[in-house]
Design a protein around this motif. Structure first.
Motif, PDB file in Angstrom:
ATOM      1  N   ALA A 133       0.830  -1.209   0.000  1.00  0.00           N
ATOM      2  CA  ALA A 133       0.000   0.000   0.000  1.00  0.00           C
ATOM      3  C   ALA A 133       0.861   1.253   0.000  1.00  0.00           C
ATOM      4  O   ALA A 133       0.552   2.225  -0.698  1.00  0.00           O
ATOM      5  N   ARG A 134       1.937   1.241   0.768  1.00  0.00           N
ATOM      6  CA  ARG A 134       2.844   2.405   0.781  1.00  0.00           C
ATOM      7  C   ARG A 134       3.503   2.587  -0.580  1.00  0.00           C
ATOM      8  O   ARG A 134       3.630   3.716  -1.073  1.00  0.00           O
ATOM      9  N   ALA A 135       3.911   1.489  -1.188  1.00  0.00           N
ATOM     10  CA  ALA A 135       4.515   1.578  -2.527  1.00  0.00           C
ATOM     11  C   ALA A 135       3.499   2.109  -3.531  1.00  0.00           C
ATOM     12  O   ALA A 135       3.823   2.961  -4.377  1.00  0.00           O
TER      13      ALA A 135
ATOM     14  N   GLN B 112       3.026   5.861  -2.980  1.00  0.00           N
ATOM     15  CA  GLN B 112       4.152   6.632  -3.522  1.00  0.00           C
ATOM     16  C   GLN B 112       4.086   6.681  -5.047  1.00  0.00           C
ATOM     17  O   GLN B 112       4.292   7.727  -5.659  1.00  0.00           O
ATOM     18  N   ARG B 113       3.767   5.539  -5.664  1.00  0.00           N
ATOM     19  CA  ARG B 113       3.680   5.496  -7.122  1.00  0.00           C
ATOM     20  C   ARG B 113       2.565   6.411  -7.619  1.00  0.00           C
ATOM     21  O   ARG B 113       2.750   7.174  -8.572  1.00  0.00           O
ATOM     22  N   LEU B 114       1.414   6.356  -6.960  1.00  0.00           N
ATOM     23  CA  LEU B 114       0.287   7.196  -7.377  1.00  0.00           C
ATOM     24  C   LEU B 114       0.578   8.681  -7.166  1.00  0.00           C
ATOM     25  O   LEU B 114       0.203   9.517  -8.001  1.00  0.00           O
ATOM     26  N   GLN B 115       1.259   9.006  -6.080  1.00  0.00           N
ATOM     27  CA  GLN B 115       1.647  10.410  -5.861  1.00  0.00           C
ATOM     28  C   GLN B 115       2.606  10.868  -6.943  1.00  0.00           C
ATOM     29  O   GLN B 115       2.472  11.978  -7.473  1.00  0.00           O
ATOM     30  N   ASN B 116       3.567  10.017  -7.291  1.00  0.00           N
ATOM     31  CA  ASN B 116       4.516  10.370  -8.351  1.00  0.00           C
ATOM     32  C   ASN B 116       3.799  10.562  -9.687  1.00  0.00           C
ATOM     33  O   ASN B 116       4.111  11.489 -10.440  1.00  0.00           O
ATOM     34  N   GLU B 117       2.845   9.681  -9.972  1.00  0.00           N
ATOM     35  CA  GLU B 117       2.074   9.821 -11.214  1.00  0.00           C
ATOM     36  C   GLU B 117       1.268  11.119 -11.211  1.00  0.00           C
ATOM     37  O   GLU B 117       1.186  11.802 -12.228  1.00  0.00           O
ATOM     38  N   ALA B 118       0.683  11.457 -10.067  1.00  0.00           N
ATOM     39  CA  ALA B 118      -0.113  12.683  -9.963  1.00  0.00           C
ATOM     40  C   ALA B 118       0.760  13.919 -10.150  1.00  0.00           C
ATOM     41  O   ALA B 118       0.382  14.856 -10.864  1.00  0.00           O
TER      42      ALA B 118
END
Length: 81
Positions: free
Chosen positions: A18-20, A23-29
């Protein structure tokens, strides 16, 4: 050494996943925002420039029409006397 129960290990892996994902979704955003915001600002500026050009053209045409009307009106007034 004591091995934790499998449910704990599974839950720990879920938390890590979930943390990964977070982080991935935040980076994509952030990547999306960094790409789309400048494009939107550029498009907004192009629209504003078009509106300014339209305004200037419309005012110039109206000014020209007013000047022509006033010339005709002055000639008309001369012939009324």
């Amino acid at each position: 050494m004591v091995d934790p129960p499998s449910q704990v290990i599974d839950a720990f892996r879920d938390v890590q996943a979930a943390r990964a994902d977070q982080q991935r979704l935040q980076n994509e955003a952030f990547s999306y925002a960094n790409r789309i915001v400048p494009e939107a600002r550029g498009e907004a500026e192009r629209i504003l420039q078009g509106a300014r050009a339209y305004k200037e053209q419309t005012v110039a045409e109206a000014t020209g029409q007013t000047a022509r009307f006033l010339k005709v009106y002055e000639e008309y007034k001369k012939h009324l006397k």
